[in-house]
Scaffold this active site. Structure first.
Site, PDB file in Angstrom:
ATOM      1  N   GLU A 187      -4.973  -7.914   5.408  1.00  0.00           N
ATOM      2  CA  GLU A 187      -3.591  -7.471   5.135  1.00  0.00           C
ATOM      3  C   GLU A 187      -2.810  -8.507   4.335  1.00  0.00           C
ATOM      4  O   GLU A 187      -2.058  -8.150   3.418  1.00  0.00           O
ATOM      5  CB  GLU A 187      -2.849  -7.165   6.441  1.00  0.00           C
ATOM      6  CG  GLU A 187      -3.482  -6.101   7.325  1.00  0.00           C
ATOM      7  CD  GLU A 187      -3.874  -4.839   6.596  1.00  0.00           C
ATOM      8  OE1 GLU A 187      -3.310  -4.539   5.524  1.00  0.00           O
ATOM      9  OE2 GLU A 187      -4.781  -4.142   7.088  1.00  0.00           O
TER      10      GLU A 187
ATOM     11  N   GLN B  23       0.819  -1.226   0.000  1.00  0.00           N
ATOM     12  CA  GLN B  23       0.000   0.000   0.000  1.00  0.00           C
ATOM     13  C   GLN B  23       0.845   1.265   0.000  1.00  0.00           C
ATOM     14  O   GLN B  23       0.341   2.350  -0.306  1.00  0.00           O
ATOM     15  CB  GLN B  23      -0.936   0.019   1.221  1.00  0.00           C
ATOM     16  CG  GLN B  23      -2.026  -1.049   1.150  1.00  0.00           C
ATOM     17  CD  GLN B  23      -2.951  -0.963   2.347  1.00  0.00           C
ATOM     18  OE1 GLN B  23      -2.643  -1.532   3.399  1.00  0.00           O
ATOM     19  NE2 GLN B  23      -4.064  -0.255   2.214  1.00  0.00           N
TER      20      GLN B  23
ATOM     21  N   CYS C 111     -10.820   0.024   3.338  1.00  0.00           N
ATOM     22  CA  CYS C 111      -9.410  -0.097   2.973  1.00  0.00           C
ATOM     23  C   CYS C 111      -8.863   1.291   2.691  1.00  0.00           C
ATOM     24  O   CYS C 111      -9.494   2.078   1.986  1.00  0.00           O
ATOM     25  CB  CYS C 111      -9.255  -0.988   1.742  1.00  0.00           C
ATOM     26  SG  CYS C 111      -7.532  -1.237   1.261  1.00  0.00           S
ATOM     27  N   LEU C 112      -7.685   1.581   3.248  1.00  0.00           N
ATOM     28  CA  LEU C 112      -7.072   2.894   3.036  1.00  0.00           C
ATOM     29  C   LEU C 112      -6.754   3.131   1.555  1.00  0.00           C
ATOM     30  O   LEU C 112      -6.628   4.277   1.138  1.00  0.00           O
ATOM     31  CB  LEU C 112      -5.800   3.023   3.881  1.00  0.00           C
ATOM     32  CG  LEU C 112      -6.033   2.994   5.395  1.00  0.00           C
ATOM     33  CD1 LEU C 112      -4.707   2.910   6.141  1.00  0.00           C
ATOM     34  CD2 LEU C 112      -6.828   4.219   5.845  1.00  0.00           C
TER      35      LEU C 112
HETATM   36  O1  GNR Z   1      -8.237   0.669   8.632  1.00  0.00           O
HETATM   37  C1  GNR Z   1      -8.737  -0.370   8.171  1.00  0.00           C
HETATM   38  N1  GNR Z   1      -9.904  -0.826   8.694  1.00  0.00           N
HETATM   39  C2  GNR Z   1     -10.404  -2.082   8.414  1.00  0.00           C
HETATM   40  C3  GNR Z   1     -11.713  -2.354   8.795  1.00  0.00           C
HETATM   41  C4  GNR Z   1     -12.256  -3.591   8.550  1.00  0.00           C
HETATM   42  C5  GNR Z   1     -11.528  -4.575   7.951  1.00  0.00           C
HETATM   43  C6  GNR Z   1     -10.227  -4.321   7.551  1.00  0.00           C
HETATM   44  C7  GNR Z   1      -9.670  -3.091   7.780  1.00  0.00           C
HETATM   45  S1  GNR Z   1      -8.027  -2.785   7.312  1.00  0.00           S
HETATM   46  C8  GNR Z   1      -8.090  -1.059   7.043  1.00  0.00           C
HETATM   47  C9  GNR Z   1      -6.718  -0.518   6.724  1.00  0.00           C
HETATM   48  C10 GNR Z   1      -6.234  -1.129   5.434  1.00  0.00           C
HETATM   49  O2  GNR Z   1      -6.601  -0.786   4.350  1.00  0.00           O
HETATM   50  N2  GNR Z   1      -5.382  -2.107   5.537  1.00  0.00           N
HETATM   51  O3  GNR Z   1      -4.931  -2.720   4.436  1.00  0.00           O
HETATM   52 NI    NI Z   2      -6.492  -2.514   2.955  1.00  0.00          NI
END
Ligand code: GNR
Ligand code: NI
Length: 189
Positions: free
Chosen positions: A155, A67, A112-113
């Site tokens: 992840e 990422q 997901c970020l």
């Molecule tokens: O911040 C994140 N929150 C989240 C909420 C539910 C399931 C997975 C996540 S991971 C995410 C951060 C992210 O994108 N990690 O790859």
């Molecule tokens: Ni993610």
């Protein structure tokens, strides 16, 4: 750049942590299979610190190296969801492998970020066991359930070029991919 030593990498043990840029769908780097780390040196530990700082700043509860454009099998997590500095539970996993998953599944609304402001329920095994190397390079195993199980699977998917939208219907996946592809073209224009 050619011929010059990367000063940040060469002196990473002297430099402060840094917040890295998070890549956004449809960045092709998010679709690559990341490579195992051969050894855990000070450079890798500095990268772990940058990933944790980037994750906390976002804010998020997990982050995988792809990422931030790093093609390595490295993830960080903190599912404690606390704002208190002394209650944080940062976790790092090098070369993580899922060695067992439960038959029982759980639904969790994931985000997901790398896919900002999009949330959908995903069904995954409710529990799993993960083998990995810790910050010191020692092999460990951890049993995960609830949010930790969901997040660590999310992840590890990133390390294999898989995004949570790949677990949704093709209709939803195509719709969100098109939306982000258009947004990226607009930003580039
Ligand atoms: O911040 C994140 N929150 C989240 C909420 C539910 C399931 C997975 C996540 S991971 C995410 C951060 C992210 O994108 N990690 O790859
Ligand atoms: Ni993610």
């Amino acid at each position: 750049m050619g011929g010059f030593v990367d000063r940040r990498a060469a002196f990473s043990y002297l430099t402060a942590m840094a917040i890295r840029d998070i890549l956004i769908l449809p960045d092709p780097a998010l679709r690559k299979v990341a490579k195992p780390l051969a050894d855990i040196d000070d450079g890798v530990r500095a990268l772990m610190d940058d990933m944790l700082e980037t994750m906390y700043a976002a804010p998020g509860i997990g982050l995988a190296a792809p990422q931030i454009g790093i093609d390595k099998r490295l993830i960080v997590l903190d599912v404690s969801k606390t704002e208190e500095e002394d209650e944080k539970e940062p976790m790092v996993f090098v070369n993580p492998d899922i060695v067992w998953t439960s038959d029982e599944t759980a639904l969790y609304e994931e985000g997901c970020l790398s896919i900002p402001d999009y949330y959908e329920e995903v069904e995954r095994p409710a529990a799993c066991r993960v083998r990995y190397l810790d910050r010191g390079g020692d092999e460990r195993e951890i049993d995960c359930e609830s949010l930790l199980a969901t997040c660590i699977q999310h992840e590890i998917d990133h390390l294999n070029g898989v995004l949570f939208i790949d677990h949704l219907s093709k209709l939803k996946r195509d719709r969100i991919t098109k939306k982000f592809t258009k947004a990226r073209k607009r930003a580039a224009a």
